[in-house]
Design a protein around this motif. Sequence first.
Motif, PDB file in Angstrom:
ATOM      1  N   GLY A   1       0.857   4.645 -25.552  1.00  0.00           N
ATOM      2  CA  GLY A   1       0.597   6.057 -25.782  1.00  0.00           C
ATOM      3  C   GLY A   1       0.159   6.724 -24.491  1.00  0.00           C
ATOM      4  O   GLY A   1      -0.459   6.100 -23.629  1.00  0.00           O
TER       5      GLY A   1
ATOM      6  N   ARG B   1       7.032   4.284 -32.493  1.00  0.00           N
ATOM      7  CA  ARG B   1       8.140   4.839 -33.282  1.00  0.00           C
ATOM      8  C   ARG B   1       9.285   5.275 -32.382  1.00  0.00           C
ATOM      9  O   ARG B   1      10.462   5.060 -32.705  1.00  0.00           O
ATOM     10  N   ARG B   2       8.972   5.905 -31.253  1.00  0.00           N
ATOM     11  CA  ARG B   2      10.014   6.368 -30.339  1.00  0.00           C
ATOM     12  C   ARG B   2      10.716   5.205 -29.647  1.00  0.00           C
ATOM     13  O   ARG B   2      11.849   5.341 -29.183  1.00  0.00           O
TER      14      ARG B   2
ATOM     15  N   ALA C   1       4.704   8.013 -24.931  1.00  0.00           N
ATOM     16  CA  ALA C   1       4.851   9.193 -25.770  1.00  0.00           C
ATOM     17  C   ALA C   1       3.473   9.712 -26.115  1.00  0.00           C
ATOM     18  O   ALA C   1       2.496   8.959 -26.134  1.00  0.00           O
ATOM     19  N   HIS C   2       3.409  10.990 -26.406  1.00  0.00           N
ATOM     20  CA  HIS C   2       2.148  11.604 -26.774  1.00  0.00           C
ATOM     21  C   HIS C   2       2.204  12.054 -28.232  1.00  0.00           C
ATOM     22  O   HIS C   2       1.304  11.852 -28.967  1.00  0.00           O
TER      23      HIS C   2
ATOM     24  N   PRO D   1       9.721  11.214 -25.650  1.00  0.00           N
ATOM     25  CA  PRO D   1       9.308   9.951 -25.034  1.00  0.00           C
ATOM     26  C   PRO D   1       9.834   9.886 -23.617  1.00  0.00           C
ATOM     27  O   PRO D   1      10.957  10.317 -23.340  1.00  0.00           O
TER      28      PRO D   1
ATOM     29  N   ARG E   1      -3.032   7.597 -32.503  1.00  0.00           N
ATOM     30  CA  ARG E   1      -1.804   8.288 -32.913  1.00  0.00           C
ATOM     31  C   ARG E   1      -0.795   8.315 -31.766  1.00  0.00           C
ATOM     32  O   ARG E   1       0.415   8.274 -32.000  1.00  0.00           O
ATOM     33  N   GLU E   2      -1.302   8.376 -30.517  1.00  0.00           N
ATOM     34  CA  GLU E   2      -0.391   8.371 -29.373  1.00  0.00           C
ATOM     35  C   GLU E   2       0.353   7.042 -29.274  1.00  0.00           C
ATOM     36  O   GLU E   2       1.566   7.010 -29.034  1.00  0.00           O
TER      37      GLU E   2
ATOM     38  N   MET F   1       0.917   4.973 -31.738  1.00  0.00           N
ATOM     39  CA  MET F   1       1.829   4.881 -32.879  1.00  0.00           C
ATOM     40  C   MET F   1       3.089   5.689 -32.631  1.00  0.00           C
ATOM     41  O   MET F   1       4.203   5.255 -32.964  1.00  0.00           O
ATOM     42  N   ASN F   2       2.935   6.867 -32.049  1.00  0.00           N
ATOM     43  CA  ASN F   2       4.098   7.699 -31.741  1.00  0.00           C
ATOM     44  C   ASN F   2       4.999   7.011 -30.725  1.00  0.00           C
ATOM     45  O   ASN F   2       6.235   7.045 -30.844  1.00  0.00           O
ATOM     46  N   ALA F   3       4.398   6.364 -29.731  1.00  0.00           N
ATOM     47  CA  ALA F   3       5.192   5.648 -28.737  1.00  0.00           C
ATOM     48  C   ALA F   3       5.976   4.505 -29.364  1.00  0.00           C
ATOM     49  O   ALA F   3       7.148   4.276 -29.033  1.00  0.00           O
TER      50      ALA F   3
ATOM     51  N   GLN G   1       7.370  17.126 -25.885  1.00  0.00           N
ATOM     52  CA  GLN G   1       7.159  16.157 -26.972  1.00  0.00           C
ATOM     53  C   GLN G   1       8.270  15.102 -27.012  1.00  0.00           C
ATOM     54  O   GLN G   1       8.709  14.677 -28.083  1.00  0.00           O
TER      55      GLN G   1
END
Length: 281
Positions: free
Chosen positions: A250, A175-176, A280-281, A143, A168-169, A171-173, A141
């Motif tokens: 993502g 943020r990271r 990122a996932h 990046p 969501r993937e 969005m996570n990328a 989990q």
Amino acid sequence: MAYKSILTVATNAAQIPLSVPGAARIAEANDGHLDILALGVDRTQIGYSYVGSGAVMMQVSLERAETDARDLEKAALAAIKAEELDLRASTEAAVAQLGALAELVAQRARFADLVVLARPYGNDQGPEAEAVVEAAMFEGQAPVLVLPAKGLATATPKTIVIAWNQSREAMNAVRRALPLLKSADLVDITVVDPPSHGPERSDPGGLLCQMLVRHGVRAEVSVLAKTLPRVSDVLARHLRDRNADMMVMGAYGHSRFREAILGGATRNMLEQAEVPVLMAH
């Protein structure tokens, strides 16, 4: 937030001049610590064999993997020394069977702010290269910044393209990637062929742009038509048109049992990208 713990995993001596210097420059730029895992891979696959020969094969393969790990560690240390950076770094030599390396890589990646790896495709890359990327992202989990064949041009990219599809993937990328996005001169939120009935139909990428601007990011939105057969082709062309230094996207996985194998779209993007890709996932 800055990237204070940067990890790279060395499984192939040919890729060390690419991945280790890139990871080292990012660590120095963030006043962080670089961890290098020199991983010797035991590729033993014991099937049918004569009585007693399996144990011999396993011992020989293990000894070869241990030698590989020590050689990789020496090569990584030499690569760091050649960079002449003011850098805090540590190395660890380890051995894992091909089928079990995911657990080891994931455990190390879980405590890293960023994992920097060479592109896992090419004639000189074995199956362990892709397994390391997948383990770091899906199980660790973390990046992952995947470097292209020409390596890392700059540790502080000035123009960054975000591949945005409301997932969501993605969005996570984003943020990271915030430490990099905040220091960039321009962040281009790129939306390819947005759905006409989606939640962002009236303003594709608008909410993300608003969020990033509130963080001090200099962001704008590009809405592109899918004029090429694959979305990855459109994004690759846009990266060149923008003269971008990096891409953020993502990572998507496909597996019958778990999301642990890079999907086709992600692989297509990595294969043709000419700039580093943060996923990122």
